[in-house]
Design an enzyme around this catalytic site. Structure first.
Site, short mmCIF file in Angstrom:
data_model
loop_
_atom_site.label_atom_id
_atom_site.label_comp_id
_atom_site.label_asym_id
_atom_site.label_seq_id
_atom_site.Cartn_x
_atom_site.Cartn_y
_atom_site.Cartn_z
N ASP A 137 -78.82 -2.90 -18.57
CA ASP A 137 -78.44 -3.64 -17.36
C ASP A 137 -79.61 -3.77 -16.38
OD1 ASP A 137 -76.74 -4.96 -15.69
OD2 ASP A 137 -75.52 -3.22 -15.15
N GLU A 144 -77.56 -12.00 -20.45
CA GLU A 144 -76.97 -12.35 -19.15
C GLU A 144 -78.10 -12.50 -18.13
OE1 GLU A 144 -73.37 -10.47 -17.48
OE2 GLU A 144 -74.60 -9.93 -15.75
#
Ligand SMILES: [Zn+2]
Length: 477
Positions: free
Chosen positions: A152, A259
């Site tokens: 992330d 993402e």
């Protein structure tokens, strides 16, 4: 049966973990306050100790998790299937069993390993440890439904490639350092910065005089000023996302989930800016599955969203429409824990194509267990979090005022759990995770959670279950 020796020594067996491969029985066991991996026979890929009564006992090390993964394919992360997905970040490395229980009756694909570079730096963990701890949690529960692993908030290409090499499947690019708060600049200044962009002419040709038909909201077009501001704000960010993506395609030619997240920037992403970012990414061949805009309102860690709900709905509807017209990617909601107000809207407007990330909430649930089971420890953690707050709050979106937290001495033990719920103390506790987990208190907390493991899993399943109910993918109890 192969476990007699251990059980006689007072070890407990996790029934759901028991399975076989290569003629060897594997199971997770608990004894002496810690969990270990039991093998009925020694295998050279595992490191551990041979037991006098037979069998082989292995500590829960990264290398043992990866050895286990090679024998049981369901322990390897995989790519997101169609539909909604939910990120269950785990700061402690002990929350996966509770996370798996939360999804037991929900129709959603879980990302069970998910930490950012920043959170790992704060807790002193590595991408390897985060993945290994998720693997042991999955193994413990006997879960075989598949899971993703999200590296992330990547801000450096080297970090992404490292995560790729150890089996991560989901990569969240955070180009936030390249985002410019263009709305704060004069027109003259944005024009100057626009002229410096290598693609300036390209942008003019691509966007000016063009209308974009967006399903459900009509046509969108850029005025010259809107284009210039969007390009200055996100142009360099798109370049970085492009670079990171293409570095990953070389390392992972078999594919991966990508993402792009700009959620941690100063100013909200307008629908038109979202269109610019998505269109630019696609034009450069960046195949992304998910995009996290910075939404309007206060999206703070660990507490519900606050702001103008009508404005949020209007913008969300436009963001969702753009996401399904320009591409077919998910809208991603970061800092997604405890945003109960927003879930029904997110589910409805995206027509089920959403991704939600949570992480700190599993730590807050751990503190809730501590508040009930170990008030002395909880008081120490709360006190320490308040002391560290000035330092720990950096880089987080929060509004806590520690002076509004009641003094700990004045509270009875019964009143402690309320501190985990109250706005100001909740945020102070939330951002204190790094300091606490790196201090001796961290080990005490982890020991407590192993001791009261069922409590922890239960409360996690209930708390995250409420998130999934709000999103309409799990039945209400
Ligand atoms: Zn984020």
């Amino acid at each position: 049966m192969v476990f007699w020796g251990l059980l006689n020594r007072g070890y407990a067996l996790y029934d759901r973990s028991v399975r076989e491969a290569q003629g060897v029985t594997f199971a997770l066991v608990r004894g002496g306050g810690r969990k270990q991996l039991f093998l009925s026979e020694r295998l050279s890929e595992f490191s551990g100790e041979v037991l006098p009564e037979g069998g082989f006992l292995c500590p829960l090390l990264v290398e043992n998790a990866f050895a286990l993964q090679r024998l049981f394919p369901s322990l390897s992360p995989r790519r997101l299937p169609e539909g909604a997905s939910f990120g269950f970040g785990d700061r402690l490395g002990l929350a996966t069993p509770g996370h798996i229980r939360a999804i037991s009756s929900a129709n959603v694909f879980p990302v069970l390993a998910q930490q950012s570079v920043r959170e790992n730096a704060r807790t002193g963990r590595t991408f390897e440890e985060v993945l290994a701890q998720a693997i042991f949690g999955i193994f413990q529960e006997g879960y075989e439904g598949g899971f993703g692993a999200d590296a992330d908030h990547l801000k450096r290409i080297g970090d992404a490639l490292h995560a790729a090499d150890i089996g991560y499947t989901f990569f969240t690019c955070d180009p936030g350092d390249y985002v410019v708060a263009a709305e704060r600049l004069s027109l003259q200044e944005v024009q100057r910065q626009f002229a410096l962009l290598p693609e300036a002419d390209d942008f003019r040709r691509e966007y000016l005089g063009r209308t974009f038909e967006i399903d459900g909201i009509g046509s969108l077009a850029f005025s010259e000023e809107e284009l210039i501001r969007a390009a200055v704000k996100y142009g360099n960010a798109v370049d970085f996302a492009d670079k990171l993506y293409h570095a990953l395609t070389v390392r992972l030619p078999q594919g991966f989930d990508y993402e792009v997240s700009v959620d941690e920037t100063e100013t909200p992403t307008t629908p038109l800016e979202h269109l610019f970012v998505a269109h630019e990414l696609l034009r450069r061949g960046v195949d992304f599955v998910s995009l996290a805009p910075r939404f309007v309102g206060a999206m703070e860690k660990g507490v519900d969203w606050r702001g103008d709900l009508e404005a949020f709905r209007r913008e969300l509807r436009a963001h969702a429409a753009i996401a399904r017209t320009v591409g077919s990617y998910r809208l991603s909601l970061h800092s997604g824990s405890d945003k109960f107000t927003l879930y029904p809207f997110l589910a409805k407007e995206t027509r089920g194509l959403w991704h939600v990330k949570t992480a700190g909430t599993s730590y807050l649930v751990a503190l809730e267990v501590a508040a009930h089971r170990a008030p002395v420890l909880f008081r120490e953690i709360a006190q320490f979090s308040v002391e560290q707050f000035a330092k720990d709050r950096a880089s987080y979106h929060i509004s806590a005022d520690p002076s509004l937290i009641p003094s700990l001495e004045g509270l009875s033990d019964d009143e402690l759990p309320a501190l985990v719920a109250q706005h100001h103390s909740r945020q102070v506790l939330h951002v204190g995770f790094g300091s606490v987990l790196k201090s001796p208190l961290g080990n005490e907390l982890k020991k407590l959670l192993v001791e009261y493991e069922d409590d922890y899993s239960e409360v996690l399943a209930t708390h995250l279950g409420r998130h999934l109910q709000g999103l309409g993918i799990a039945a209400s109890p």
